[in-house]
Design a protein around this motif. Structure first.
Motif, PDB file in Angstrom:
ATOM      1  N   VAL A  85       0.829  -1.204   0.000  1.00 21.11           N
ATOM      2  CA  VAL A  85       0.000   0.000   0.000  1.00 21.11           C
ATOM      3  C   VAL A  85       0.863   1.252   0.000  1.00 21.11           C
ATOM      4  O   VAL A  85       0.658   2.181  -0.786  1.00 21.11           O
ATOM      5  CB  VAL A  85      -0.939   0.001   1.226  1.00 21.11           C
ATOM      6  N   VAL A  86       1.860   1.288   0.901  1.00 20.31           N
ATOM      7  CA  VAL A  86       2.717   2.477   1.021  1.00 20.31           C
ATOM      8  C   VAL A  86       3.474   2.726  -0.276  1.00 20.31           C
ATOM      9  O   VAL A  86       3.543   3.856  -0.773  1.00 20.31           O
ATOM     10  CB  VAL A  86       3.688   2.320   2.208  1.00 20.31           C
ATOM     11  N   ALA A  87       4.053   1.670  -0.841  1.00 20.31           N
ATOM     12  CA  ALA A  87       4.815   1.835  -2.076  1.00 20.31           C
ATOM     13  C   ALA A  87       3.936   2.333  -3.219  1.00 20.31           C
ATOM     14  O   ALA A  87       4.338   3.204  -4.002  1.00 20.31           O
ATOM     15  CB  ALA A  87       5.471   0.504  -2.455  1.00 20.31           C
ATOM     16  N   THR A  88       2.719   1.801  -3.298  1.00 18.84           N
ATOM     17  CA  THR A  88       1.818   2.222  -4.364  1.00 18.84           C
ATOM     18  C   THR A  88       1.349   3.660  -4.153  1.00 18.84           C
ATOM     19  O   THR A  88       1.245   4.436  -5.105  1.00 18.84           O
ATOM     20  CB  THR A  88       0.601   1.279  -4.436  1.00 18.84           C
ATOM     21  N   LEU A  89       1.069   4.030  -2.906  1.00 19.89           N
ATOM     22  CA  LEU A  89       0.677   5.405  -2.607  1.00 19.89           C
ATOM     23  C   LEU A  89       1.770   6.393  -3.002  1.00 19.89           C
ATOM     24  O   LEU A  89       1.500   7.456  -3.556  1.00 19.89           O
ATOM     25  CB  LEU A  89       0.369   5.553  -1.121  1.00 19.89           C
ATOM     26  N   ARG A  90       3.004   6.032  -2.712  1.00 23.00           N
ATOM     27  CA  ARG A  90       4.116   6.931  -3.041  1.00 23.00           C
ATOM     28  C   ARG A  90       4.203   7.156  -4.547  1.00 23.00           C
ATOM     29  O   ARG A  90       4.388   8.275  -5.017  1.00 23.00           O
ATOM     30  CB  ARG A  90       5.430   6.363  -2.512  1.00 23.00           C
ATOM     31  N   GLU A  91       4.058   6.085  -5.305  1.00 20.41           N
ATOM     32  CA  GLU A  91       4.144   6.212  -6.760  1.00 20.41           C
ATOM     33  C   GLU A  91       2.918   6.936  -7.326  1.00 20.41           C
ATOM     34  O   GLU A  91       3.029   7.726  -8.259  1.00 20.41           O
ATOM     35  CB  GLU A  91       4.290   4.831  -7.388  1.00 20.41           C
ATOM     36  N   ALA A  92       1.759   6.688  -6.716  1.00 19.16           N
ATOM     37  CA  ALA A  92       0.530   7.329  -7.196  1.00 19.16           C
ATOM     38  C   ALA A  92       0.535   8.820  -6.919  1.00 19.16           C
ATOM     39  O   ALA A  92      -0.247   9.568  -7.510  1.00 19.16           O
ATOM     40  CB  ALA A  92      -0.693   6.684  -6.556  1.00 19.16           C
TER      41      ALA A  92
END
Length: 315
Positions: free
Chosen positions: A24-31
């Motif tokens: 979740v955190v990694a995807t949020l950062r990229e999003a």
């Protein structure tokens, strides 16, 4: 190990949840910089974890995010908040005896600061216009805001960027946080940062009177003893008719989350004060127009109260 044994192992399930949170955190950062579709396409295996956790759902080529997540402009702030929590959890797992924010690493402080930038933006653009008379006050040159527990000054800077007439004062009891804040303000360059000052000060030592039109108080970062000691002085520092907005954590319904909230509060020297108790405390001090304002699902609840106008307080 057969499937039945694996499914009944609560530790294995918790470990899987840790990795799901990492996804979740990694995807949020990229999003935060790319689109959600690009972030999901960047790592199909990671996206499969998100789907298994029920965080995102696919319907053909269409991707739907769960309501608990907000992919978009606030993604980076949300990612920073979760990353700060994960760093602290790793420190706890490693047996590091962290007692208070002064023992946290610079990375944790910076992540927490970046997370607060989203709060500052939301305060300025969504909450301020909804509170009686506050937008007009803050549209006046020379209006003032006090940011308690300013940390690395990200919230203070966001307020200054969105409210072009205000001067923001950030205070923090942690000298290292103030040094980091000054570095971050230097990076921001001239402009809004010129209307932000930070100083090393404990909130219990606030003694200004009738000065600030808005005060931000992040209750979870202060101990119960500090909150009890500072609230009367914070109230007096507001102008008559000014607003205090306190961030509080909702009372968790799940026993695990309630226990975690108590543990993290104890480790960080903070408070698990609920919105209900904060409202009661402000009411006891004479605040009016009390409101409890939910944010995102499961996220902080803002408690807002207005110091009475001078005529009303005298009556």
């Amino acid at each position: 190990m057969n499937d039945d044994v694996e499914q009944s192992d609560p530790v294995a399930l918790l470990e899987g949840q840790v990795w799901a949170l990492a996804a979740v955190v990694a995807t949020l950062r990229e999003a935060g910089t790319d689109s959600l579709e690009e972030a999901l396409a960047a790592d199909p295996a990671r996206t499969a974890v998100l789907e298994a956790a029920g965080v995102v759902r696919r319907d053909g080529d269409r991707v739907t995010a769960a309501p608990v997540l907000q992919f978009g402009p606030t993604s980076s702030s949300m990612a920073s908040a979760r990353l700060s929590s994960m760093r602290q959890a790793v420190a706890a797992a490693a047996g590091e005896a962290v007692t208070g924010w002064d023992a946290q690493s610079d990375d944790v402080l910076i992540d927490q600061g970046r997370a607060s930038a989203g709060t500052g933006h939301a305060l300025a653009t969504r909450l301020v216009p909804s509170l009686r008379g506050l937008a007009e006050r803050l549209a006046t040159p020379g209006s003032r805001i006090l940011d308690i527990g300013s940390g690395t000054a990200a919230l203070a800077l966001a307020l200054a960027q969105n409210l072009p007439h205000v001067h923001v004062t950030g205070i923090d009891s942690l000298a290292r946080a103030i040094r980091l804040a000054r570095r971050e303000l230097d990076k921001a360059g001239p402009g809004s940062a010129d209307r932000v000052e930070v100083r090393h000060q404990d909130v219990v030592d606030v003694r200004e009177r009738d000065l600030y039109d808005l005060i931000w108080l992040p209750a979870p970062f202060l101990s119960d003893a500090v909150l009890s000691a500072c609230l009367p002085h914070v109230a007096a520092a507001l102008t008559h008719g000014g607003w205090l907005v306190a961030g509080t954590n909702p009372a968790p319904r799940e026993p695990l989350l309630a226990a975690v909230a108590d543990w993290t509060a104890a480790r960080n020297g903070g408070s698990a004060l609920t919105s209900r108790r904060m409202s009661q405390a402000l009411g006891d001090l004479g605040f009016r127009d009390l409101r409890q304002i939910p944010t995102v699902r499961g996220g902080p609840v803002l408690v807002a109260g207005r110091r009475p106008d001078r005529a009303a307080s005298a009556s």
